[in-house]
Design a protein around this motif. Structure first.
Motif, PDB file in Angstrom:
ATOM      1  N   LYS A   9     -15.492   5.194  24.346  1.00  0.00           N
ATOM      2  CA  LYS A   9     -16.895   5.009  24.736  1.00  0.00           C
ATOM      3  C   LYS A   9     -17.774   4.908  23.498  1.00  0.00           C
ATOM      4  CE  LYS A   9     -17.268   6.945  29.343  1.00  0.00           C
ATOM      5  NZ  LYS A   9     -18.032   7.845  30.221  1.00  0.00           N
ATOM      6  N   GLU A  32      -7.794 -15.006  30.685  1.00  0.00           N
ATOM      7  CA  GLU A  32      -8.807 -15.556  29.787  1.00  0.00           C
ATOM      8  C   GLU A  32      -9.724 -14.396  29.423  1.00  0.00           C
ATOM      9  OE1 GLU A  32      -8.811 -19.890  32.032  1.00  0.00           O
ATOM     10  OE2 GLU A  32     -10.647 -18.712  31.905  1.00  0.00           O
ATOM     11  N   PHE A  34     -12.637 -12.328  26.857  1.00  0.00           N
ATOM     12  CA  PHE A  34     -13.881 -12.507  26.129  1.00  0.00           C
ATOM     13  C   PHE A  34     -14.348 -11.163  25.570  1.00  0.00           C
ATOM     14  CE2 PHE A  34     -14.797 -16.644  28.132  1.00  0.00           C
ATOM     15  CZ  PHE A  34     -13.989 -16.566  29.252  1.00  0.00           C
ATOM     16  N   TYR A  36     -18.169  -9.551  24.797  1.00  0.00           N
ATOM     17  CA  TYR A  36     -19.611  -9.675  24.875  1.00  0.00           C
ATOM     18  C   TYR A  36     -20.240  -8.543  24.070  1.00  0.00           C
ATOM     19  CZ  TYR A  36     -19.418 -13.171  28.593  1.00  0.00           C
ATOM     20  OH  TYR A  36     -19.213 -14.315  29.314  1.00  0.00           O
ATOM     21  N   ARG A  43     -30.467  -8.886  25.166  1.00  0.00           N
ATOM     22  CA  ARG A  43     -29.648  -9.194  26.328  1.00  0.00           C
ATOM     23  C   ARG A  43     -28.172  -9.230  25.968  1.00  0.00           C
ATOM     24  NH1 ARG A  43     -33.087 -13.878  29.484  1.00  0.00           N
ATOM     25  NH2 ARG A  43     -35.133 -12.951  29.125  1.00  0.00           N
ATOM     26  N   LEU A  44     -27.371  -9.062  26.978  1.00  0.00           N
ATOM     27  CA  LEU A  44     -25.933  -9.216  26.819  1.00  0.00           C
ATOM     28  C   LEU A  44     -25.632 -10.667  26.446  1.00  0.00           C
ATOM     29  CD1 LEU A  44     -23.307  -7.563  27.254  1.00  0.00           C
ATOM     30  CD2 LEU A  44     -23.270  -8.474  29.578  1.00  0.00           C
ATOM     31  N   LEU A  46     -22.488 -13.542  24.753  1.00  0.00           N
ATOM     32  CA  LEU A  46     -21.101 -13.791  24.409  1.00  0.00           C
ATOM     33  C   LEU A  46     -20.891 -13.660  22.904  1.00  0.00           C
ATOM     34  CD1 LEU A  46     -18.261 -14.832  25.305  1.00  0.00           C
ATOM     35  CD2 LEU A  46     -19.136 -17.137  24.841  1.00  0.00           C
ATOM     36  N   ARG A  49     -14.463 -15.815  22.537  1.00  0.00           N
ATOM     37  CA  ARG A  49     -13.508 -15.992  23.626  1.00  0.00           C
ATOM     38  C   ARG A  49     -12.144 -16.317  23.018  1.00  0.00           C
ATOM     39  NH1 ARG A  49     -17.151 -20.642  25.895  1.00  0.00           N
ATOM     40  NH2 ARG A  49     -18.336 -20.361  23.994  1.00  0.00           N
ATOM     41  N   TYR A  86     -18.526  -5.184  25.041  1.00  0.00           N
ATOM     42  CA  TYR A  86     -17.806  -5.223  26.311  1.00  0.00           C
ATOM     43  C   TYR A  86     -16.691  -6.256  26.246  1.00  0.00           C
ATOM     44  CZ  TYR A  86     -21.820  -2.772  28.349  1.00  0.00           C
ATOM     45  OH  TYR A  86     -22.805  -1.856  28.636  1.00  0.00           O
ATOM     46  N   ARG A  90     -11.642 -13.146  32.738  1.00  0.00           N
ATOM     47  CA  ARG A  90     -11.995 -14.124  33.768  1.00  0.00           C
ATOM     48  C   ARG A  90     -10.748 -14.446  34.578  1.00  0.00           C
ATOM     49  NH1 ARG A  90     -11.395 -19.670  34.078  1.00  0.00           N
ATOM     50  NH2 ARG A  90     -12.797 -20.696  35.565  1.00  0.00           N
ATOM     51  N   PHE A  96     -15.463 -12.398  36.932  1.00  0.00           N
ATOM     52  CA  PHE A  96     -15.378 -11.764  35.619  1.00  0.00           C
ATOM     53  C   PHE A  96     -15.276 -10.256  35.805  1.00  0.00           C
ATOM     54  CE2 PHE A  96     -16.153 -14.909  32.264  1.00  0.00           C
ATOM     55  CZ  PHE A  96     -16.434 -16.028  33.032  1.00  0.00           C
ATOM     56  N   PHE A  98     -15.343  -6.722  33.714  1.00  0.00           N
ATOM     57  CA  PHE A  98     -15.784  -6.140  32.451  1.00  0.00           C
ATOM     58  C   PHE A  98     -15.251  -4.716  32.293  1.00  0.00           C
ATOM     59  CE2 PHE A  98     -19.082  -8.927  30.596  1.00  0.00           C
ATOM     60  CZ  PHE A  98     -19.191  -9.875  31.595  1.00  0.00           C
ATOM     61  N   GLY A  99     -14.995  -4.356  31.029  1.00  0.00           N
ATOM     62  CA  GLY A  99     -14.708  -2.972  30.725  1.00  0.00           C
ATOM     63  C   GLY A  99     -15.989  -2.156  30.713  1.00  0.00           C
ATOM     64  N   THR A 100     -15.847  -0.859  30.474  1.00  0.00           N
ATOM     65  CA  THR A 100     -16.994   0.042  30.503  1.00  0.00           C
ATOM     66  C   THR A 100     -17.771   0.046  29.193  1.00  0.00           C
ATOM     67  OG1 THR A 100     -15.494   1.840  29.953  1.00  0.00           O
ATOM     68  CG2 THR A 100     -16.089   1.585  32.275  1.00  0.00           C
TER      69      THR A 100
ATOM     70  N   TYR B  35     -24.330  -9.295  38.761  1.00  0.00           N
ATOM     71  CA  TYR B  35     -23.520  -8.147  38.392  1.00  0.00           C
ATOM     72  C   TYR B  35     -24.337  -6.879  38.621  1.00  0.00           C
ATOM     73  CZ  TYR B  35     -20.633 -11.469  35.723  1.00  0.00           C
ATOM     74  OH  TYR B  35     -19.826 -12.515  35.337  1.00  0.00           O
ATOM     75  N   GLN B  41     -20.846   2.914  33.694  1.00  0.00           N
ATOM     76  CA  GLN B  41     -19.841   1.961  34.181  1.00  0.00           C
ATOM     77  C   GLN B  41     -20.004   0.619  33.491  1.00  0.00           C
ATOM     78  OE1 GLN B  41     -17.493   3.011  36.469  1.00  0.00           O
ATOM     79  NE2 GLN B  41     -18.496   4.972  36.140  1.00  0.00           N
ATOM     80  N   GLY B  42     -18.977  -0.173  33.574  1.00  0.00           N
ATOM     81  CA  GLY B  42     -19.074  -1.538  33.065  1.00  0.00           C
ATOM     82  C   GLY B  42     -19.802  -2.409  34.065  1.00  0.00           C
ATOM     83  N   LEU B  43     -19.857  -3.678  33.781  1.00  0.00           N
ATOM     84  CA  LEU B  43     -20.486  -4.603  34.706  1.00  0.00           C
ATOM     85  C   LEU B  43     -19.538  -4.858  35.875  1.00  0.00           C
ATOM     86  CD1 LEU B  43     -22.002  -5.201  31.967  1.00  0.00           C
ATOM     87  CD2 LEU B  43     -22.452  -7.451  32.932  1.00  0.00           C
ATOM     88  N   GLU B 103     -20.330 -20.811  28.696  1.00  0.00           N
ATOM     89  CA  GLU B 103     -20.889 -19.513  28.343  1.00  0.00           C
ATOM     90  C   GLU B 103     -21.889 -19.050  29.382  1.00  0.00           C
ATOM     91  OE1 GLU B 103     -22.574 -19.415  24.460  1.00  0.00           O
ATOM     92  OE2 GLU B 103     -23.527 -17.461  24.740  1.00  0.00           O
ATOM     93  N   PHE B 106     -27.221 -14.298  30.060  1.00  0.00           N
ATOM     94  CA  PHE B 106     -27.668 -13.194  30.897  1.00  0.00           C
ATOM     95  C   PHE B 106     -29.179 -13.038  30.873  1.00  0.00           C
ATOM     96  CE2 PHE B 106     -23.974 -10.874  32.437  1.00  0.00           C
ATOM     97  CZ  PHE B 106     -22.946 -11.467  31.721  1.00  0.00           C
ATOM     98  N   GLY B 107     -29.682 -12.554  32.003  1.00  0.00           N
ATOM     99  CA  GLY B 107     -31.079 -12.167  32.075  1.00  0.00           C
ATOM    100  C   GLY B 107     -31.264 -10.741  31.579  1.00  0.00           C
TER     101      GLY B 107
END
Lengths: 108, 115
Positions: A9, A32, A34, A36, A43-44, A46, A49, A86, A90, A96, A98-100, B35, B41-43, B103, B106-107
């Motif tokens: 974490k 596949e 990625f 992030y 913002r999150l 990319l 990949r 993250y 995919r 998609f 995602f990990g935590t 999401y 937690q993750g997304l 790609e 995200f907002g």
């Protein structure tokens, strides 16, 4: 079932030290993967990949199907690398997973 | 140009009320994703839209959740009879198309708090 695991974490490293953020996945098909990144108050977005086999901001990640891993590495960490990272997978159905996340802090 | 926008940025509601969250994707993006990110937690994938195809709703956690996308652009995520466990940040993303080379952008997210 599809699953992405990021065991750490929190991760702290000193500036100039190597950094590795771990990611393991579980997926029955051809994955596949990625990475992030989310910088503070941004913002999150990319980072990279695996199919592009690219190096972004000095980061690389190699897909190891034998170990079902996709660890993110950088040889020399910089302060601006401090962020939340993250790992994501995919599926063939375009979902998609995602990990935590791992919060990386680079200590000056 | 403008990125993905979401409104409201914050929403506080009472348990049992319905809420609507809005997402404006990047113009021309045919794919749109929702999401949920709960504390620690993750997304969590909820739903995605691609062009005029039927949306993939496989990630919606219950029938209280629904989403629509009008005219292939703006999307609304509706949560009916909100519960405290619905409290989370809801993120929207859009991409030109689907596939690993497309790609997701995200907002900023909508932070939902259910009291």
């Amino acid at each position: 079932a599809q699953r992405v695991t990021q065991p750490e974490k929190l991760l702290s490293v000193f500036k100039g030290a190597p950094v590795e953020l771990k990611c393991n996945y579980s997926y029955s098909g051809s994955p596949e993967l990625f990475w992030y990144v989310q910088y503070s108050r941004q913002r999150l977005q990319l980072l990279l990949r695996h199919i592009s086999r690219e190096s972004i901001k000095g980061f690389t990640a190699d897909l190891n199907k034998g170990e079902t891993s996709f660890h993110l590495k950088k040889p020399f960490a910089q302060e601006e690398d401090s962020a939340m990272y993250y790992c994501a997978l995919r599926s063939t159905g375009n979902q998609f997973y995602f990990g935590t996340g791992t919060s990386l802090t680079v200590i000056p | 140009g403008a990125g993905v926008s979401q409104s409201p940025s914050n929403k506080v509601t009472e348990k049992g009320k319905d809420v609507e969250l809005r997402c404006d994707p990047i113009s021309g993006h045919t794919a749109l994703y929702w999401y949920r990110q709960s504390l620690g937690q993750g997304l969590e994938f909820l739903i995605y839209f691609q062009g005029n195809s039927a949306p993939d709703k496989s990630g919606l956690p219950s029938d209280r959740f629904s989403a629509e996308r009008t005219g292939g652009s703006v999307s609304t995520l509706t949560i009916q009879r909100t519960q405290q466990e619905d409290s989370a940040v809801y993120l929207c993303a859009s991409s030109v198309g689907i596939g690993p080379y497309n790609e997701q952008f995200f907002g900023p997210g909508t932070r939902l708090t259910v009291l």
